[in-house]
Each structure stands twice: as structure tokens, then as C-alpha cells.
Design a protein around this motif. Structure first.
Motif, PDB file in Angstrom:
ATOM      1  N   GLY A 103       4.160  -1.313   6.319  1.00  0.00           N
ATOM      2  CA  GLY A 103       3.318  -1.555   5.146  1.00  0.00           C
ATOM      3  C   GLY A 103       3.707  -0.719   3.934  1.00  0.00           C
ATOM      4  O   GLY A 103       2.862  -0.374   3.113  1.00  0.00           O
ATOM      5  N   MET A 147       5.633  -0.239   0.329  1.00  0.00           N
ATOM      6  CA  MET A 147       6.143  -0.982  -0.835  1.00  0.00           C
ATOM      7  C   MET A 147       6.944   0.021  -1.655  1.00  0.00           C
ATOM      8  O   MET A 147       6.380   0.953  -2.208  1.00  0.00           O
ATOM      9  CB  MET A 147       4.939  -1.501  -1.623  1.00  0.00           C
ATOM     10  CG  MET A 147       5.263  -2.180  -2.896  1.00  0.00           C
ATOM     11  SD  MET A 147       5.755  -3.886  -2.613  1.00  0.00           S
ATOM     12  CE  MET A 147       4.182  -4.717  -2.679  1.00  0.00           C
ATOM     13  N   VAL A 160       9.752  -6.420  -6.845  1.00  0.00           N
ATOM     14  CA  VAL A 160       8.742  -5.541  -6.231  1.00  0.00           C
ATOM     15  C   VAL A 160       7.571  -5.332  -7.194  1.00  0.00           C
ATOM     16  O   VAL A 160       6.409  -5.286  -6.774  1.00  0.00           O
ATOM     17  CB  VAL A 160       9.383  -4.200  -5.805  1.00  0.00           C
ATOM     18  CG1 VAL A 160       8.304  -3.202  -5.386  1.00  0.00           C
ATOM     19  CG2 VAL A 160      10.351  -4.424  -4.646  1.00  0.00           C
ATOM     20  N   THR A 195       3.820  -6.145  -6.156  1.00  0.00           N
ATOM     21  CA  THR A 195       2.733  -5.156  -6.208  1.00  0.00           C
ATOM     22  C   THR A 195       1.554  -5.708  -6.997  1.00  0.00           C
ATOM     23  O   THR A 195       0.394  -5.550  -6.596  1.00  0.00           O
ATOM     24  CB  THR A 195       3.226  -3.843  -6.841  1.00  0.00           C
ATOM     25  OG1 THR A 195       4.346  -3.396  -6.101  1.00  0.00           O
ATOM     26  CG2 THR A 195       2.157  -2.768  -6.796  1.00  0.00           C
ATOM     27  N   LEU A 247      -0.157  -8.082  -4.809  1.00  0.00           N
ATOM     28  CA  LEU A 247      -0.837  -7.392  -3.709  1.00  0.00           C
ATOM     29  C   LEU A 247      -2.162  -6.789  -4.177  1.00  0.00           C
ATOM     30  O   LEU A 247      -3.165  -6.827  -3.470  1.00  0.00           O
ATOM     31  CB  LEU A 247       0.080  -6.290  -3.180  1.00  0.00           C
ATOM     32  CG  LEU A 247      -0.202  -5.806  -1.779  1.00  0.00           C
ATOM     33  CD1 LEU A 247       0.431  -6.742  -0.761  1.00  0.00           C
ATOM     34  CD2 LEU A 247       0.347  -4.403  -1.587  1.00  0.00           C
ATOM     35  N   TRP A 296      -5.223  -0.975   0.739  1.00  0.00           N
ATOM     36  CA  TRP A 296      -3.966  -0.424   0.215  1.00  0.00           C
ATOM     37  C   TRP A 296      -4.256   0.856  -0.542  1.00  0.00           C
ATOM     38  O   TRP A 296      -5.393   1.093  -0.947  1.00  0.00           O
ATOM     39  CB  TRP A 296      -3.224  -1.434  -0.678  1.00  0.00           C
ATOM     40  CG  TRP A 296      -4.006  -1.950  -1.856  1.00  0.00           C
ATOM     41  CD1 TRP A 296      -4.824  -3.033  -1.873  1.00  0.00           C
ATOM     42  CD2 TRP A 296      -4.055  -1.404  -3.181  1.00  0.00           C
ATOM     43  NE1 TRP A 296      -5.384  -3.201  -3.110  1.00  0.00           N
ATOM     44  CE2 TRP A 296      -4.920  -2.209  -3.947  1.00  0.00           C
ATOM     45  CE3 TRP A 296      -3.437  -0.306  -3.801  1.00  0.00           C
ATOM     46  CZ2 TRP A 296      -5.194  -1.968  -5.290  1.00  0.00           C
ATOM     47  CZ3 TRP A 296      -3.703  -0.061  -5.133  1.00  0.00           C
ATOM     48  CH2 TRP A 296      -4.574  -0.886  -5.869  1.00  0.00           C
ATOM     49  N   ASP A 315       4.507   3.812  -6.043  1.00  0.00           N
ATOM     50  CA  ASP A 315       4.639   3.340  -4.647  1.00  0.00           C
ATOM     51  C   ASP A 315       3.286   3.239  -3.947  1.00  0.00           C
ATOM     52  O   ASP A 315       2.388   4.045  -4.153  1.00  0.00           O
ATOM     53  CB  ASP A 315       5.607   4.230  -3.862  1.00  0.00           C
ATOM     54  CG  ASP A 315       7.053   3.803  -4.079  1.00  0.00           C
ATOM     55  OD1 ASP A 315       7.265   2.814  -4.815  1.00  0.00           O
ATOM     56  OD2 ASP A 315       7.959   4.446  -3.524  1.00  0.00           O
ATOM     57  N   TYR A 359       1.199   1.884  -0.189  1.00  0.00           N
ATOM     58  CA  TYR A 359       1.262   1.390   1.193  1.00  0.00           C
ATOM     59  C   TYR A 359       0.005   0.572   1.470  1.00  0.00           C
ATOM     60  O   TYR A 359      -1.016   0.720   0.788  1.00  0.00           O
ATOM     61  CB  TYR A 359       1.453   2.532   2.215  1.00  0.00           C
ATOM     62  CG  TYR A 359       0.294   3.473   2.376  1.00  0.00           C
ATOM     63  CD1 TYR A 359      -0.750   3.188   3.248  1.00  0.00           C
ATOM     64  CD2 TYR A 359       0.232   4.671   1.661  1.00  0.00           C
ATOM     65  CE1 TYR A 359      -1.819   4.053   3.410  1.00  0.00           C
ATOM     66  CE2 TYR A 359      -0.840   5.550   1.800  1.00  0.00           C
ATOM     67  CZ  TYR A 359      -1.867   5.230   2.674  1.00  0.00           C
ATOM     68  OH  TYR A 359      -2.943   6.075   2.818  1.00  0.00           O
ATOM     69  N   PRO A 364      -0.456  -3.572   7.108  1.00  0.00           N
ATOM     70  CA  PRO A 364       0.415  -4.737   7.325  1.00  0.00           C
ATOM     71  C   PRO A 364      -0.280  -5.870   8.083  1.00  0.00           C
ATOM     72  O   PRO A 364       0.021  -7.041   7.882  1.00  0.00           O
ATOM     73  CB  PRO A 364       1.575  -4.169   8.141  1.00  0.00           C
ATOM     74  CG  PRO A 364       1.042  -2.916   8.766  1.00  0.00           C
ATOM     75  CD  PRO A 364       0.024  -2.375   7.814  1.00  0.00           C
ATOM     76  N   SER A 367       6.471  -6.620   2.142  1.00  0.00           N
ATOM     77  CA  SER A 367       6.056  -6.095   0.837  1.00  0.00           C
ATOM     78  C   SER A 367       6.384  -7.074  -0.288  1.00  0.00           C
ATOM     79  O   SER A 367       5.620  -7.185  -1.247  1.00  0.00           O
ATOM     80  CB  SER A 367       6.707  -4.737   0.579  1.00  0.00           C
ATOM     81  OG  SER A 367       8.093  -4.812   0.745  1.00  0.00           O
TER      82      SER A 367
END
Ligand SMILES: Cc1cc2nc3c(=O)[nH]c(=O)nc-3n(C[C@H](O)[C@H](O)[C@H](O)COP(=O)(O)OP(=O)(O)OC[C@H]3O[C@@H](n4cnc5c(N)ncnc54)[C@H](O)[C@@H]3O)c2cc1C
Length: 404
Positions: A51, A53, A66, A70, A73, A86, A147, A149, A152, A352
């Protein structure tokens, strides 16, 4: 199988990549979207991931992808109606060898060009940010504030449920035998429960992506490669906001997880698998694991992360992500098979980016073109074949953090 004889799109696989594609298809107005999975929905490699990213990537393209992932996400719960835990804890990338300092300096320059919150920090500052990280043997540290996480296990199932709520049909325990192609055009999908007529198929079959395509004469050069991690019992002082730590040359990562730590790494000679040899009944939870691989990594980083050798392990899990020869994913249409799309070659980072790749593929299918140029990920870059695929894929696996 319920009587599903035709569909506008059939997505093969309900992991992060397939489920995200299905969700974004229905969110973009596609009708009659069917997801077929030979196992329980969202049950294979995706829920076993770490999990993480990571924004400090070795190409501008991947940083942009990415960043999109993000953003998606962070909207996940609002868009799907499903929960996603997250944390934007940021990360510390640790360099122990003098020759790797230029790698993080390159990461910083590239990241700053893309507006990332990325900088070099002193060793003392790194220890202050994450007191589990000891400074002995460290040469330099980079901090990435962007960054993230995430849990998952919530991603693929959340997209599955979100897609189903918007009208997609889920067919678990249904195995795709082949995609039927006539005159270089997809015409249907043959399953063990019957045939579904369709003109669009997405091969998001994870470790089996290559087999699914090969049954229709399409070559996708990727190698299922074992990756594993430990989750520890709770540890005093560990909290959710501690930055992720990556030790670059050891290729070891660690992040907070429910009061303990989740840690893993990329060994020099990873174990690779031939899915045909594993047989039709194989399921990812059957992947043979090897704790010694992880303990050797803990030894390698004992000066920087002594906690890894000390903490009691409560879970050991692993799965089969797929590696490519150049470390880039394989996404987009297959040549000579109109309507056949691929979402694979995850390179241990597919979960991710699944929020961005699924959305881009859905736009491509519904609107005729992707919202960003995915040409770099086309399978056609391997049109003349790949020599020594396993050796190159193993190199990419070990060098995920960009150091030589
Ligand atoms: C220990 C570990 C740590 C990881 N850490 C990270 C991380 O931090 N960040 C990250 O981004 N990624 C990470 N990954 C990688 C990540 O898990 C993968 O990139 C991602 O889950 C791939 O998703 P997928 O949808 O391709 O595969 P899967 O989740 O495996 O889904 C594929 C699905 O296809 C189905 N299928 C296969 N063949 C057929 C068929 N013939 N008919 C019907 N259905 C079929 C399968 O049953 C399966 O459900 C990690 C992986 C592991 C193992």
C-alpha cells in the motif's frame, strides 16, 4: 454463470487494475460492463500489497501518473462510496553509499519540477522525523512530503463494490479460457461457464495476464515475480504519521501499520513463476513464502533499522506481481486485435497507480482516447521480442529505487 451472453466491455480480473477500470468505465457512462474473475472478487495479489504510493520516480511520466493516482485515491471514498484508510505520512529515502547521492539529487530536481514537496534533509532531521531510523552508516536522506500509504485490502474491493452499485455485473469463480478474435477484432470471451459476446476486453488478469493473452496469440512479455513482506505486532512509539522509510541500496521499505510496522524488500535474485506450471487450481495465497529472504534484509539494514530484527512478526504475506524488462507497466491496446486492452506489468507498483490507469483506460474505451499519452506503456515497445526477459526483469525488481 447467470445468463450473461453479451456485454459492451468485459474486464478480466477484479484486482486493483481491473476493478478500477470497471469502476471508471461505469463512472464515465459505459453500460453493460462485466467483470469476470476466476477466484473470489479482489482476492489475489492486490489485497496482499504494502500500500505504498511513491512519488519520487525515475521518469517525468511516472511522476505525473502517480500524481494523478494520488488525486484519485484521495477522492476514493467520495467517488466510490466505499472506505479507504490512507495517510500522507511522507517518506524518507535513505542513501548509504556515496555513489547513490547523485540519484537522490536527481530525484529532488525532477520532483521539484513537478511541484513535489521534496528536499534533502540532514541526518539529524531524518532521525527526528522518524526516530526508528538510526543515522549510523547513512550518507544522505531525501524527504518526500507527498508520499502516501493506504490500506491495500480496501482498494480493489472498493472499486468492485462501487462499480457494482453503478450497474456493473460481477462474475466471480468464472475462468476466461480465451478471448475470441476474428479478422483482428475482438468478438467475444469464452469462459468455463459459457461465451460472452463483446467487442471490448480488458486483460487485467494479474499474474495470469500473459496466459490470457497468449490463448489468443497475443504476446505480453512479463514475469510473475514473488514479493513478500512482514507485518509486526504493535511497537511502542509507532504511530500512523511516522514517515515511510526506504533504504535505497538495500531496497528495503518500512511503514507504520496498525501500531506496528509493515516492512519488505526486493532481493537480488527474486523467485519467478511460470503460471502454466503452477496449474489451474493455483491461487495467490498458495504462493510459497520464504521468511529467510526478509531476515537477510533485516540484517543488511540492522544499523539503520534495528527495530526490524527486534519486532515480533504477526503476519507474513506475499503475492505475484508481474515484472517487465524495462520496469514500465504494460497498458493500452494490443496490436492486431481491435478492442483488446491490457492493464498489466505492474512492477510491484500497480495497486498505487491503479486509480489513474483504470481511469485512463476507461476514458480510452469510452471516449476513444486516453486523457494522457500512455504511448510509453504500449506493449508494442516489445514488438521485436525481449532477450533475457527474466534477467532484465530481476534487475528492474532489485533496482526499483533507482540506484545502480
Ligand atoms: C507483498 C507485496 C507488496 C506490494 N506492495 C505494493 C505497493 O506498496 N504499492 C503498489 O502499488 N503495489 C504493490 N504491490 C503490487 C500490487 O499488489 C500489484 O501491482 C497489484 O495488486 C496488481 O493488481 P492486478 O489487478 O494486476 O492483479 P490481481 O490483484 O492479482 O488481480 C488479477 C485478477 O485476475 C483474475 N484472473 C486471472 N486469470 C483469470 C482468468 N483466466 N479468468 C478470470 N479471471 C482471471 C485473478 O483471479 C485475479 O483476481 C505489492 C505486491 C505484493 C505481493
Amino acid at each position: 454463470m447467470a445468463a450473461v451472453h453479451r456485454a459492451d466491455v468485459v474486464v478480466i480480473g477484479s484486482g486493483g487494475l481491473g476493478a478500477s477500470t470497471a469502476f471508471h468505465l461505469v463512472a464515465r457512462g459505459a453500460r453493460d460492463v462485466v467483470v469476470v474473475d476466476k477466484h473470489e472478487l479482489a482476492s489475489q495479489t492486490s489485497p496482499r500489497a504494502a500500500g505504498l504510493m511513491s512519488h519520487a520516480r525515475t521518469s517525468d511520466f511516472m511522476i505525473e501518473l502517480v500524481q494523478l493516482a494520488t488525486a484519485n485515491l484521495k477522492r476514493f471514498a467520495a467517488e466510490t462510496g466505499e472506505p479507504l484508510d490512507w495517510a500522507q505520512s511522507g517518506s524518507l529515502k535513505v542513501v548509504r553509499r556515496e555513489e547513490d547521492v547523485e540519484v537522490i539529487d536527481g530525484d529532488v530536481l525532477r520532483g521539484q519540477r513537478h511541484g513535489l514537496d521534496i528536499e534533502r534533509v540532514s541526518l539529524d532531521e531524518a532521525h527526528r522525523l522518524n526516530p526508528l531510523l538510526q543515522t549510523e552508516g547513512i550518507t544522505a536522506v531525501m524527504r518526500v512530503g507527498d508520499d502516501v500509504y493506504f490500506d491495500p485490502a480496501q482498494v480493489a474491493i472498493g472499486y468492485v463494490r462501487g462499480a457494482e452499485a453503478r450497474g456493473a455485473t460481477m462474475l466471480p469463480h468464472t475462468t476466461v479460457r480465451r478471448v475470441n478474435i476474428e479478422d483482428e477484432r475482438v468478438v467475444g470471451v469464452e469462459t468455463d461457464q459459457g461465451t460472452i459476446r463483446t467487442r471490448v476486453v480488458v486483460d487485467a488478469a494479474g499474474a495470469w495476464t500473459r496466459q490470457v493473452a497468449a490463448a489468443s496469440g497475443i504476446t505480453i512479455p512479463l514475469v510473475p515475480t514473488r514479493h513478500q513482506l512482514f507485518v509486526t505486532e504493535p511497537i511502542e512509539g509507532v504511530h500512523a504519521e511516522l514517515p515511510i522509510v526506504r533504504i535505497a541500496d538495500a531496497a528495503v521499505y518500512v511503514r507504520p501499520c496498525e501500531g506496528g510496522l509493515l516492512w519488505g524488500g526486493y532481493e537480488e535474485a527474486p523467485r519467478m513463476f511460470d503460471m502454466d506450471a503452477l496449474g489451474g487450481r493455483f491461487s495467490i495465497p498458495d504462493t510459497p513464502l520464504d521468511a529467510d529472504v526478509l531476515w537477510r534484509m533485516a540484517d543488511d539494514v540492522r544499523l539503520q533499522l534495528p527495530v526490524l530484527r527486534e519486532a515480533a512478526v504477526r503476519e507474513h504475506r506475499g503475492g505475484l506481481p508481474t515484472m517487465t524488462a524495462d520496469g514500465d507497466h504494460i497498458v493500452g491496446p494490443a496490436p492486431h486485435a481491435e478492442g483488446f486492452f491490457i492493464a498489466g506489468g505492474c512492477n510491484v507498483a500497480g495497486l498505487s497507480v491503479s486509480p489513474a490507469i483504470g481511469d485512463a483506460l476507461a476514458a480510452w474505451i469510452v471516449e476513444g482516447e486516453p486523457p494522457l499519452d500512455l504511448g510509453r506503456l504500449s506493449v508494442t515497445r516489445f514488438a521485436s521480442g525481449v532477450d533475457e526477459l527474466e534477467r532484465k526483469a530481476a534487475w528492474q525488481y532489485r533496482h526499483f529505487y533507482g540506484v545502480a
